[in-house]
Design an enzyme around this catalytic site. Structure first.
Site, PDB file in Angstrom:
ATOM      1  N   ARG A  30       0.848  -1.170   0.066  1.00 57.17           N
ATOM      2  CA  ARG A  30       0.060  -0.038   0.102  1.00 57.17           C
ATOM      3  C   ARG A  30       0.920   1.414  -0.233  1.00 57.17           C
ATOM      4  O   ARG A  30       0.501   2.372   0.637  1.00 57.17           O
ATOM      5  CB  ARG A  30      -0.865  -0.105   1.192  1.00 57.17           C
ATOM      6  CG  ARG A  30      -1.898  -1.031   1.106  1.00 57.17           C
ATOM      7  CD  ARG A  30      -3.118  -0.446   0.280  1.00 57.17           C
ATOM      8  NE  ARG A  30      -4.226  -1.727   0.401  1.00 57.17           N
ATOM      9  CZ  ARG A  30      -5.354  -1.350   1.085  1.00 57.17           C
ATOM     10  NH1 ARG A  30      -5.691  -0.459   1.983  1.00 57.17           N
ATOM     11  NH2 ARG A  30      -6.204  -2.416   1.024  1.00 57.17           N
ATOM     12  N   ARG A  34      -3.085   7.136   1.225  1.00 57.50           N
ATOM     13  CA  ARG A  34      -3.474   8.342   1.819  1.00 57.50           C
ATOM     14  C   ARG A  34      -2.604   8.931   2.698  1.00 57.50           C
ATOM     15  O   ARG A  34      -2.669  10.033   2.931  1.00 57.50           O
ATOM     16  CB  ARG A  34      -4.692   8.240   2.368  1.00 57.50           C
ATOM     17  CG  ARG A  34      -5.999   8.048   1.635  1.00 57.50           C
ATOM     18  CD  ARG A  34      -7.159   7.355   2.342  1.00 57.50           C
ATOM     19  NE  ARG A  34      -6.931   6.016   2.839  1.00 57.50           N
ATOM     20  CZ  ARG A  34      -7.908   5.199   3.164  1.00 57.50           C
ATOM     21  NH1 ARG A  34      -9.056   5.796   3.822  1.00 57.50           N
ATOM     22  NH2 ARG A  34      -7.631   3.924   3.581  1.00 57.50           N
ATOM     23  N   ARG A  43      -6.116  11.604  -5.959  1.00 56.85           N
ATOM     24  CA  ARG A  43      -7.585  10.834  -5.626  1.00 56.85           C
ATOM     25  C   ARG A  43      -8.632  11.794  -5.809  1.00 56.85           C
ATOM     26  O   ARG A  43      -9.708  11.420  -6.243  1.00 56.85           O
ATOM     27  CB  ARG A  43      -7.298  10.384  -4.217  1.00 56.85           C
ATOM     28  CG  ARG A  43      -8.425   9.753  -3.530  1.00 56.85           C
ATOM     29  CD  ARG A  43      -8.757   8.337  -3.981  1.00 56.85           C
ATOM     30  NE  ARG A  43      -9.444   7.688  -3.076  1.00 56.85           N
ATOM     31  CZ  ARG A  43     -11.088   7.468  -3.168  1.00 56.85           C
ATOM     32  NH1 ARG A  43     -11.236   8.534  -3.965  1.00 56.85           N
ATOM     33  NH2 ARG A  43     -11.530   6.904  -2.251  1.00 56.85           N
ATOM     34  N   ASP A  80      -6.827  -2.711  -7.186  1.00 56.49           N
ATOM     35  CA  ASP A  80      -7.239  -3.232  -6.212  1.00 56.49           C
ATOM     36  C   ASP A  80      -7.829  -4.442  -6.657  1.00 56.49           C
ATOM     37  O   ASP A  80      -7.906  -4.940  -7.691  1.00 56.49           O
ATOM     38  CB  ASP A  80      -8.741  -2.228  -5.628  1.00 56.49           C
ATOM     39  CG  ASP A  80      -8.920  -2.772  -4.331  1.00 56.49           C
ATOM     40  OD1 ASP A  80      -8.273  -2.066  -3.232  1.00 56.49           O
ATOM     41  OD2 ASP A  80      -9.685  -3.827  -3.869  1.00 56.49           O
ATOM     42  N   TYR A 156     -15.047 -10.938   0.384  1.00 55.91           N
ATOM     43  CA  TYR A 156     -15.676  -9.885   0.155  1.00 55.91           C
ATOM     44  C   TYR A 156     -16.779 -10.009  -0.907  1.00 55.91           C
ATOM     45  O   TYR A 156     -17.848  -9.457  -0.528  1.00 55.91           O
ATOM     46  CB  TYR A 156     -14.640  -8.667  -0.475  1.00 55.91           C
ATOM     47  CG  TYR A 156     -13.643  -8.437   0.272  1.00 55.91           C
ATOM     48  CD1 TYR A 156     -13.924  -7.513   1.400  1.00 55.91           C
ATOM     49  CD2 TYR A 156     -12.213  -8.955   0.575  1.00 55.91           C
ATOM     50  CE1 TYR A 156     -12.852  -6.789   2.053  1.00 55.91           C
ATOM     51  CE2 TYR A 156     -11.411  -8.373   1.520  1.00 55.91           C
ATOM     52  CZ  TYR A 156     -11.716  -7.533   2.252  1.00 55.91           C
ATOM     53  OH  TYR A 156     -10.644  -7.235   3.223  1.00 55.91           O
TER      54      TYR A 156
HETATM   55  O1  CP3 Z   1       0.119  -2.001  -2.462  1.00 52.46           O
HETATM   56  C1  CP3 Z   1      -0.437  -0.686  -3.043  1.00 52.46           C
HETATM   57  O2  CP3 Z   1       0.215   0.403  -3.112  1.00 52.46           O
HETATM   58  C2  CP3 Z   1      -1.186  -1.231  -4.466  1.00 52.46           C
HETATM   59  C3  CP3 Z   1      -2.528  -0.856  -4.395  1.00 52.46           C
HETATM   60  C4  CP3 Z   1      -3.453  -1.738  -3.564  1.00 52.46           C
HETATM   61  C5  CP3 Z   1      -4.368  -1.101  -3.090  1.00 52.46           C
HETATM   62  N1  CP3 Z   1      -5.148  -2.212  -2.655  1.00 52.46           N
HETATM   63  C6  CP3 Z   1      -4.993   0.100  -3.098  1.00 52.46           C
HETATM   64  C7  CP3 Z   1      -6.138   0.736  -2.113  1.00 52.46           C
HETATM   65  C8  CP3 Z   1      -3.556  -3.153  -3.306  1.00 52.46           C
HETATM   66  C9  CP3 Z   1      -2.287  -4.070  -3.568  1.00 52.46           C
HETATM   67  C10 CP3 Z   1      -4.725  -3.358  -2.672  1.00 52.46           C
HETATM   68  C11 CP3 Z   1      -4.954  -4.823  -2.287  1.00 52.46           C
HETATM   69  C12 CP3 Z   1      -6.060  -5.004  -1.338  1.00 52.46           C
HETATM   70  N2  CP3 Z   1      -7.406  -4.334  -1.682  1.00 52.46           N
HETATM   71  C13 CP3 Z   1      -6.429  -6.239  -0.518  1.00 52.46           C
HETATM   72  C14 CP3 Z   1      -5.148  -6.908  -0.057  1.00 52.46           C
HETATM   73  C15 CP3 Z   1      -4.085  -6.429   0.663  1.00 52.46           C
HETATM   74  C16 CP3 Z   1      -4.376  -5.981   2.015  1.00 52.46           C
HETATM   75  O3  CP3 Z   1      -4.119  -4.662   2.296  1.00 52.46           O
HETATM   76  O4  CP3 Z   1      -5.069  -6.798   2.871  1.00 52.46           O
HETATM   77  C17 CP3 Z   1      -7.565  -6.003   0.279  1.00 52.46           C
HETATM   78  C18 CP3 Z   1      -8.135  -6.737   1.250  1.00 52.46           C
HETATM   79  C19 CP3 Z   1      -8.149  -4.957  -0.676  1.00 52.46           C
HETATM   80  C20 CP3 Z   1      -9.517  -4.610  -0.453  1.00 52.46           C
HETATM   81  C21 CP3 Z   1      -9.719  -2.996   0.062  1.00 52.46           C
HETATM   82  N3  CP3 Z   1      -9.524  -2.082  -0.972  1.00 52.46           N
HETATM   83  C22 CP3 Z   1     -10.189  -2.668   1.267  1.00 52.46           C
HETATM   84  C23 CP3 Z   1     -10.559  -3.570   2.484  1.00 52.46           C
HETATM   85  C24 CP3 Z   1     -10.021  -1.405   1.180  1.00 52.46           C
HETATM   86  C25 CP3 Z   1     -10.340  -0.435   2.280  1.00 52.46           C
HETATM   87  C26 CP3 Z   1      -9.410  -0.141   3.220  1.00 52.46           C
HETATM   88  C27 CP3 Z   1      -8.789   1.329   3.016  1.00 52.46           C
HETATM   89  O5  CP3 Z   1      -7.497   1.298   3.702  1.00 52.46           O
HETATM   90  O6  CP3 Z   1      -9.407   2.235   2.907  1.00 52.46           O
HETATM   91  C28 CP3 Z   1      -9.413  -0.861  -0.239  1.00 52.46           C
HETATM   92  C29 CP3 Z   1      -9.328   0.523  -0.670  1.00 52.46           C
HETATM   93  C30 CP3 Z   1      -8.148   0.856  -1.067  1.00 52.46           C
HETATM   94  N4  CP3 Z   1      -7.175   0.122  -1.971  1.00 52.46           N
HETATM   95  C31 CP3 Z   1      -7.384   2.149  -0.569  1.00 52.46           C
HETATM   96  C32 CP3 Z   1      -6.115   1.959  -1.536  1.00 52.46           C
HETATM   97  C33 CP3 Z   1      -5.201   3.037  -1.589  1.00 52.46           C
HETATM   98  C34 CP3 Z   1      -7.814   3.254  -0.030  1.00 52.46           C
HETATM   99  C35 CP3 Z   1      -8.993   3.815  -0.743  1.00 52.46           C
HETATM  100  C36 CP3 Z   1      -8.877   5.100  -0.869  1.00 52.46           C
HETATM  101  O7  CP3 Z   1      -7.568   5.681  -1.207  1.00 52.46           O
HETATM  102  O8  CP3 Z   1      -9.660   6.122  -0.564  1.00 52.46           O
END
Ligand code: CP3
Length: 347
Positions: A30, A34, A43, A80, A156
């Site tokens: 990640r 943010r 974003r 994602d 999910y």
């Molecule tokens: O690693 C990276 O920088 C690449 C981008 C990436 C994202 N999601 C961007 C993201 C990767 C590799 C993921 C994987 C992901 N997404 C997983 C597996 C890894 C982990 O962290 O467990 C899972 C379970 C998801 C599903 C998901 N997407 C969730 C549960 C959420 C909400 C959590 C949060 O932090 O808000 C997301 C949203 C998400 N995916 C964000 C980002 C940067 C935040 C959204 C935003 O910017 O508003």
């Protein structure tokens, strides 16, 4: 006069291919997110989170931001894991501060009605973002593609949102094993095509995120996590020979050795609770290890951070190591702490 130029080595890819590097290559799960003001600015401009994922220029831009700022050894394409259900026709929404929302998929009939093939047009912008990123990236930086493991994506899809222990999917798998197996199959086949196409579009390696592997008993873990990941590894390598693949079966503890043996991955990403001697002896003797700084130590900073960084280096630095966090960086992490971590890792 024709002459060939040897491309510069990619330290992270070298570690996946069997080398030990000192200092270890480093990136953060990640790492685009943010905690970075430049990410928040893009974003905001993009509108929705999925608009950001599916606009190649913007996805490439936020993928590159942490590389420019910190000089990490890997860039992970910004997307994602839930783009896969999206491409299977399930509406996915990201609501501010709430995480992902999908329409629950919890009957055998709904699963039978899923399309056999994912919508190729959905994935096209991801491949284009990979091409744009690769073209702009220093050749020494490894570009990573990724997908969610079938089990984690299914959790999910079944519940329609994240839950503390993914009970809805666990229950559905016990009650309707055939329907659940059909869902896992569909996700497995889609993920093979999706990862192979990411490698063809310029990714050097791919990571399979199984964030919820640790909530299953061993028998269910073997069926719903290890077996599908093995099929993905074999399927991707059938299309892209020698493809380098990192697995992340979060929270599986003593099943980690089993995961490595069953799946054939080149590396495993480990969470911060993994026991070092066990990992060294049962895991790092076979594959590279990626991890495993506690993201909370990165928020805390100071001596606690220094000690935690040193522990990772001492625990795993004698073998093949890719320095990373044990899970994703959290939005409240100070940028200065990331810089401090990097100075300490790189010496
Ligand atoms: O690693 C990276 O920088 C690449 C981008 C990436 C994202 N999601 C961007 C993201 C990767 C590799 C993921 C994987 C992901 N997404 C997983 C597996 C890894 C982990 O962290 O467990 C899972 C379970 C998801 C599903 C998901 N997407 C969730 C549960 C959420 C909400 C959590 C949060 O932090 O808000 C997301 C949203 C998400 N995916 C964000 C980002 C940067 C935040 C959204 C935003 O910017 O508003």
């Amino acid at each position: 006069m024709a002459f060939s130029v040897t491309p510069p080595a990619k330290p992270l890819l070298d570690v996946l291919s069997g080398a030990r590097r000192v200092p270890p290559p480093v990136w953060m799960m990640r790492q685009a997110g943010r905690y970075l003001p430049e990410y928040r600015a893009v974003r905001e401009k993009a509108g929705g989170f999925l608009d950001l994922c599916f606009t190649p220029e913007l996805a490439a831009e936020v993928t590159l931001q942490p590389i420019r700022r910190f000089g990490f050894d890997a860039a992970i394409i910004f997307s994602d894991i839930l783009v896969v259900p999206h491409a299977l026709g399930r509406a996915v929404r990201f609501e501010a501060g709430e995480g992902p929302r999908l329409d629950p998929l919890d009957t055998a009939e709904q699963i039978a009605a899923l399309p056999t093939r994912a919508d190729a047009a959905t994935f096209a912008p991801v491949y284009e973002a990979l091409r744009l990123t690769r073209a702009a990236l220093d050749p020494a930086v490894t570009l990573l593609g990724f997908c969610g493991a079938p089990w984690t994506v299914a959790t999910y899809m079944v519940a329609g949102h994240g839950t503390p222990d993914q009970a809805p999917a666990r229950m559905f798998a016990y009650r309707e094993p055939q329907a659940f197996a059909a869902l896992i199959d569909r996700l497995t086949e889609t993920s093979i095509d999706y990862l192979a196409a990411q490698l063809q579009a310029g990714a050097d390696a791919v990571q399979i995120f199984d964030t919820w592997a640790g909530v299953l008993p061993p028998r269910e873990f073997a069926r719903w996590c290890a077996a599908p990941v093995r099929r993905i590894v074999e399927g991707v390598r059938a299309k892209v020979p020698g493809a380098k693949i990192i697995g992340f079966p979060r929270g599986v503890g003593a099943l980690l050795g089993d995961f490595v043996e069953r799946t054939g991955v080149d590396a495993v990403s480990i969470d911060w609770a993994a026991e070092p001697a066990f990992v060294r002896e049962r895991v790092q003797t076979r594959v590279a290890v990626q991890g495993n700084l506690d993201p909370l130590a990165l928020i805390a900073g100071g001596d606690a951070l220094d000690r935690a960084v040193d522990d990772v280096l001492e625990n795993f630095g004698t073998g093949r190591l890719i320095f990373n966090l044990g899970h994703g960086i959290q939005p409240q992490t100070p940028i200065a702490h990331v810089e401090r971590m990097l100075r300490r890792v790189r010496g």
